[in-house]
Design an enzyme around this catalytic site. Structure first.
Site, PDB file in Angstrom:
ATOM      1  N   HIS A   1       4.277   9.666   5.577  1.00 24.14           N
ATOM      2  CA  HIS A   1       5.185   9.454   4.443  1.00 24.14           C
ATOM      3  C   HIS A   1       5.784  10.789   3.984  1.00 24.14           C
ATOM      4  O   HIS A   1       6.977  10.879   3.686  1.00 24.14           O
ATOM      5  CB  HIS A   1       4.427   8.857   3.245  1.00 24.14           C
ATOM      6  CG  HIS A   1       3.917   7.461   3.427  1.00 24.14           C
ATOM      7  ND1 HIS A   1       2.594   7.119   3.212  1.00 24.14           N
ATOM      8  CD2 HIS A   1       4.543   6.310   3.787  1.00 24.14           C
ATOM      9  CE1 HIS A   1       2.438   5.821   3.409  1.00 24.14           C
ATOM     10  NE2 HIS A   1       3.593   5.307   3.771  1.00 24.14           N
TER      11      HIS A   1
ATOM     12  N   LYS B   1      -1.278  -7.738  -4.739  1.00 26.50           N
ATOM     13  CA  LYS B   1      -1.841  -7.028  -3.589  1.00 26.50           C
ATOM     14  C   LYS B   1      -3.021  -6.176  -4.060  1.00 26.50           C
ATOM     15  O   LYS B   1      -2.872  -5.391  -5.012  1.00 26.50           O
ATOM     16  CB  LYS B   1      -0.747  -6.134  -2.984  1.00 26.50           C
ATOM     17  CG  LYS B   1      -0.963  -5.789  -1.530  1.00 26.50           C
ATOM     18  CD  LYS B   1       0.312  -5.185  -0.953  1.00 26.50           C
ATOM     19  CE  LYS B   1       0.034  -4.424   0.326  1.00 26.50           C
ATOM     20  NZ  LYS B   1       1.234  -3.744   0.827  1.00 26.50           N
TER      21      LYS B   1
ATOM     22  N   SER C   1      -1.143   3.802   6.036  1.00 28.39           N
ATOM     23  CA  SER C   1      -2.173   3.831   4.990  1.00 28.39           C
ATOM     24  C   SER C   1      -3.357   2.957   5.412  1.00 28.39           C
ATOM     25  O   SER C   1      -4.515   3.302   5.146  1.00 28.39           O
ATOM     26  CB  SER C   1      -1.605   3.302   3.673  1.00 28.39           C
ATOM     27  OG  SER C   1      -0.503   4.066   3.279  1.00 28.39           O
TER      28      SER C   1
ATOM     29  N   ARG D   1       8.345   3.614  12.658  1.00 31.61           N
ATOM     30  CA  ARG D   1       7.383   4.264  13.557  1.00 31.61           C
ATOM     31  C   ARG D   1       7.509   3.727  14.972  1.00 31.61           C
ATOM     32  O   ARG D   1       7.763   4.456  15.914  1.00 31.61           O
ATOM     33  CB  ARG D   1       5.941   4.031  13.055  1.00 31.61           C
ATOM     34  CG  ARG D   1       5.608   4.772  11.785  1.00 31.61           C
ATOM     35  CD  ARG D   1       4.352   4.244  11.156  1.00 31.61           C
ATOM     36  NE  ARG D   1       4.530   2.827  10.825  1.00 31.61           N
ATOM     37  CZ  ARG D   1       3.707   2.120  10.082  1.00 31.61           C
ATOM     38  NH1 ARG D   1       2.600   2.660   9.639  1.00 31.61           N
ATOM     39  NH2 ARG D   1       3.949   0.859   9.808  1.00 31.61           N
TER      40      ARG D   1
END
Ligand code: PNS
Length: 168
Positions: A16, A40, A127, A89
């Site tokens: 990030h 979440k 993450s 990515r």
């Protein structure tokens, strides 16, 4: 031009930060915006994540760190931002990200999504990967800034000193 970099950042990773640094070279201001998402479950609270991101980006003069509720495009408009930044990515990111960009375009045609290709060295990094390694007692020192690695080890009660591998 102002750009928003929205995300969960639970926690922010070196991948990030690489995107933020490169966004800062392209835009006058980059607002790193953490989504407040009560549905979440997260490892870190919003306040912890904001502090982690602020600490991790203090070397960058044109970064702001904030949280937001609701739609990213509405937050962008509120901030007079014309761009949403997202990192790509691998190919599997593309489908979800393209769908999100198209959805955002239907909601707000004047806001563009700009994709930055994640640097090769971080193409595996997320993450979730960081949390998974930490759960099983592995070192995340090469994946997140050192102050965040310490926060993560505290969460998993992993307190032994780790070698410092990165300089952030
Ligand atoms: O880091 P993440 O979890 O991949 O980030 C996803 C995020 C926060 C950018 C995305 O879920 C988002 O923008 N949520 C806000 C709600 C929204 O705008 N939804 C419309 C796009 S589908």
């Amino acid at each position: 031009m102002i750009a928003i970099y929205p995300g969960s950042f639970d926690p922010i990773t070196l991948g990030h930060i690489d995107i933020i640094e490169r966004g800062c070279n392209l835009f006058e201001k980059v607002i790193v915006a953490v989504l407040r998402n009560p549905s979440k479950t997260s490892l870190f609270t919003i306040e912890q994540r904001l502090n982690q991101i602020r600490h991790s980006t203090e070397h960058l003069l044109n970064v702001e760190v904030a949280s937001f509720d609701g739609l990213a495009v509405n937050y962008a408009k509120m901030q007079q931002a014309k761009v949403l930044i997202r990192g790509l990515r691998v190919l599997s990111d593309f489908e979800k990200e393209l769908q999100m960009a198209h959805t955002n375009k239907t909601l707000s045609p004047e806001i563009e999504t700009v994709f930055l290709a994640t640097s090769n060295e971080y193409s595996f990094l997320s993450s979730s990967v960081v949390k998974e390694i930490a759960i099983f007692g592995g070192s995340v020192d090469h994946l997140v800034p050192q102050h965040i690695a310490i926060d993560i080890y505290k969460c998993y009660d992993k307190t032994q000193p780790k070698p410092i591998l990165n300089q952030r």
